[in-house]
Write a protein that holds these residues in place. Structure first.
Motif, PDB file in Angstrom:
ATOM      1  N   MET A 111       0.663  -1.006  -0.058  1.00  0.00           N
ATOM      2  CA  MET A 111       0.026  -0.193  -0.120  1.00  0.00           C
ATOM      3  C   MET A 111       0.904   1.345  -0.073  1.00  0.00           C
ATOM      4  O   MET A 111       0.552   2.344  -0.440  1.00  0.00           O
ATOM      5  CB  MET A 111      -0.938  -0.088   1.250  1.00  0.00           C
ATOM      6  N   ALA A 112       2.001   1.203   0.426  1.00  0.00           N
ATOM      7  CA  ALA A 112       2.897   2.317   0.473  1.00  0.00           C
ATOM      8  C   ALA A 112       3.547   2.535  -1.119  1.00  0.00           C
ATOM      9  O   ALA A 112       3.974   1.653  -1.480  1.00  0.00           O
ATOM     10  CB  ALA A 112       4.105   2.078   1.621  1.00  0.00           C
ATOM     11  N   LYS A 113       3.566   3.890  -1.204  1.00  0.00           N
ATOM     12  CA  LYS A 113       4.031   4.182  -2.591  1.00  0.00           C
ATOM     13  C   LYS A 113       5.602   4.443  -2.127  1.00  0.00           C
ATOM     14  O   LYS A 113       6.439   4.246  -3.300  1.00  0.00           O
ATOM     15  CB  LYS A 113       3.242   5.588  -2.893  1.00  0.00           C
ATOM     16  N   GLY A 114       5.872   5.119  -1.383  1.00  0.00           N
ATOM     17  CA  GLY A 114       7.394   5.364  -1.104  1.00  0.00           C
ATOM     18  C   GLY A 114       7.548   5.829   0.466  1.00  0.00           C
ATOM     19  O   GLY A 114       6.653   6.006   0.918  1.00  0.00           O
ATOM     20  N   ASN A 115       8.821   5.768   0.887  1.00  0.00           N
ATOM     21  CA  ASN A 115       9.039   6.188   2.138  1.00  0.00           C
ATOM     22  C   ASN A 115      10.334   7.142   2.066  1.00  0.00           C
ATOM     23  O   ASN A 115      11.274   6.739   1.149  1.00  0.00           O
ATOM     24  CB  ASN A 115       9.057   5.373   3.355  1.00  0.00           C
ATOM     25  N   GLY A 116      10.642   7.969   3.294  1.00  0.00           N
ATOM     26  CA  GLY A 116      11.913   8.620   3.171  1.00  0.00           C
ATOM     27  C   GLY A 116      11.913   9.558   4.091  1.00  0.00           C
ATOM     28  O   GLY A 116      10.830   9.426   5.185  1.00  0.00           O
TER      29      GLY A 116
ATOM     30  N   ARG B   8      -0.498   5.255  -1.441  1.00  0.00           N
ATOM     31  CA  ARG B   8      -1.274   5.233  -2.869  1.00  0.00           C
ATOM     32  C   ARG B   8      -3.044   5.918  -2.497  1.00  0.00           C
ATOM     33  O   ARG B   8      -3.487   6.211  -3.670  1.00  0.00           O
ATOM     34  CB  ARG B   8      -1.462   3.849  -3.397  1.00  0.00           C
ATOM     35  N   ASP B   9      -3.087   5.878  -1.190  1.00  0.00           N
ATOM     36  CA  ASP B   9      -4.489   6.246  -0.994  1.00  0.00           C
ATOM     37  C   ASP B   9      -4.536   7.838  -0.789  1.00  0.00           C
ATOM     38  O   ASP B   9      -5.412   8.178  -0.143  1.00  0.00           O
ATOM     39  CB  ASP B   9      -5.291   5.425   0.164  1.00  0.00           C
ATOM     40  N   HIS B  10      -3.428   8.424  -1.179  1.00  0.00           N
ATOM     41  CA  HIS B  10      -3.439   9.822  -1.099  1.00  0.00           C
ATOM     42  C   HIS B  10      -3.511  10.294   0.398  1.00  0.00           C
ATOM     43  O   HIS B  10      -4.062  11.459   0.687  1.00  0.00           O
ATOM     44  CB  HIS B  10      -4.824  10.403  -1.909  1.00  0.00           C
ATOM     45  N   VAL B  11      -2.737   9.610   1.168  1.00  0.00           N
ATOM     46  CA  VAL B  11      -2.486   9.833   2.456  1.00  0.00           C
ATOM     47  C   VAL B  11      -0.860   9.843   2.736  1.00  0.00           C
ATOM     48  O   VAL B  11      -0.011   8.874   2.327  1.00  0.00           O
ATOM     49  CB  VAL B  11      -3.238   9.066   3.419  1.00  0.00           C
TER      50      VAL B  11
ATOM     51  N   THR C 234       1.581  19.616  -0.904  1.00  0.00           N
ATOM     52  CA  THR C 234       1.068  18.576  -1.033  1.00  0.00           C
ATOM     53  C   THR C 234      -0.768  18.835  -0.839  1.00  0.00           C
ATOM     54  O   THR C 234      -0.966  19.687  -0.030  1.00  0.00           O
ATOM     55  CB  THR C 234       1.232  17.294   0.061  1.00  0.00           C
ATOM     56  N   ARG C 235      -1.326  17.974  -1.425  1.00  0.00           N
ATOM     57  CA  ARG C 235      -3.051  18.185  -1.215  1.00  0.00           C
ATOM     58  C   ARG C 235      -3.407  16.846  -0.585  1.00  0.00           C
ATOM     59  O   ARG C 235      -4.591  16.486  -0.779  1.00  0.00           O
ATOM     60  CB  ARG C 235      -3.577  18.395  -2.589  1.00  0.00           C
ATOM     61  N   LYS C 236      -2.523  16.101  -0.311  1.00  0.00           N
ATOM     62  CA  LYS C 236      -3.048  14.747   0.267  1.00  0.00           C
ATOM     63  C   LYS C 236      -3.133  15.010   1.803  1.00  0.00           C
ATOM     64  O   LYS C 236      -2.940  15.991   2.502  1.00  0.00           O
ATOM     65  CB  LYS C 236      -1.720  13.731   0.206  1.00  0.00           C
ATOM     66  N   SER C 237      -3.942  14.159   2.373  1.00  0.00           N
ATOM     67  CA  SER C 237      -4.244  13.941   3.829  1.00  0.00           C
ATOM     68  C   SER C 237      -2.942  13.673   4.391  1.00  0.00           C
ATOM     69  O   SER C 237      -2.199  12.923   4.068  1.00  0.00           O
ATOM     70  CB  SER C 237      -5.363  12.927   4.102  1.00  0.00           C
ATOM     71  N   VAL C 238      -2.514  14.286   5.501  1.00  0.00           N
ATOM     72  CA  VAL C 238      -1.269  14.256   6.156  1.00  0.00           C
ATOM     73  C   VAL C 238      -1.854  13.661   7.661  1.00  0.00           C
ATOM     74  O   VAL C 238      -2.588  14.508   8.462  1.00  0.00           O
ATOM     75  CB  VAL C 238      -0.585  15.617   6.198  1.00  0.00           C
ATOM     76  N   GLN C 239      -1.087  12.852   8.004  1.00  0.00           N
ATOM     77  CA  GLN C 239      -1.390  11.963   9.350  1.00  0.00           C
ATOM     78  C   GLN C 239      -0.002  12.008  10.202  1.00  0.00           C
ATOM     79  O   GLN C 239       0.926  11.641   9.588  1.00  0.00           O
ATOM     80  CB  GLN C 239      -1.923  10.938   9.182  1.00  0.00           C
ATOM     81  N   LEU C 240      -0.327  12.580  11.430  1.00  0.00           N
ATOM     82  CA  LEU C 240       0.816  12.197  12.334  1.00  0.00           C
ATOM     83  C   LEU C 240       1.033  11.071  12.836  1.00  0.00           C
ATOM     84  O   LEU C 240       0.141  10.507  13.698  1.00  0.00           O
ATOM     85  CB  LEU C 240       0.969  13.377  13.381  1.00  0.00           C
TER      86      LEU C 240
END
Length: 106
Positions: free
Chosen positions: A1-6, A30-33, A69-75
């Motif tokens: 499900m993860a598109k990338g990390n860093g 990939r789910d825009h988060v 970014t226009r994605k949802s950002v979660q801490l």
């Protein structure tokens, strides 16, 4: 499900608006988060106080500002034993504990 990390570490320069903000790990899904992950070691539950909560908010807002970014950002907090629930811990959307990564400890 993860598109990338860093990780993410924009630098604030003297005379420029904004400050630098080190983010330990990003998970761009990939789910825009986007999970903005903060990693902390503690011998007990990690306690977020007023000043640290302000730093966390700044990291997230700086990330959104710099990346656009226009994605949802979660801490997401990655800690040894979790985050102690208090009036400053509400900003944390997700938690990953040592046990989640390595199984129960003796």
């Amino acid at each position: 499900m993860a598109k990338g990390n860093g990780s993410f570490k924009p630098k604030g320069r003297a005379g420029e608006e904004g400050e630098g903000a080190q983010i330990d790990m990003l998970i761009d899904r990939r789910d825009h988060v986007v999970n903005v992950c903060e990693m902390k070691f503690s011998a007990d539950e990690f306690t977020i106080d007023k000043d640290y909560e302000r730093k966390l908010r700044r990291k997230v807002s700086r990330f959104v500002e710099v990346t656009g970014t226009r994605k949802s950002v979660q801490l997401t907090m990655i800690t040894s034993y979790g985050v102690r629930k208090n009036m400053y811990s509400g900003r944390v959307t997700n938690q990953v504990l040592l046990e989640d990564l390595f199984g129960p400890h003796p």
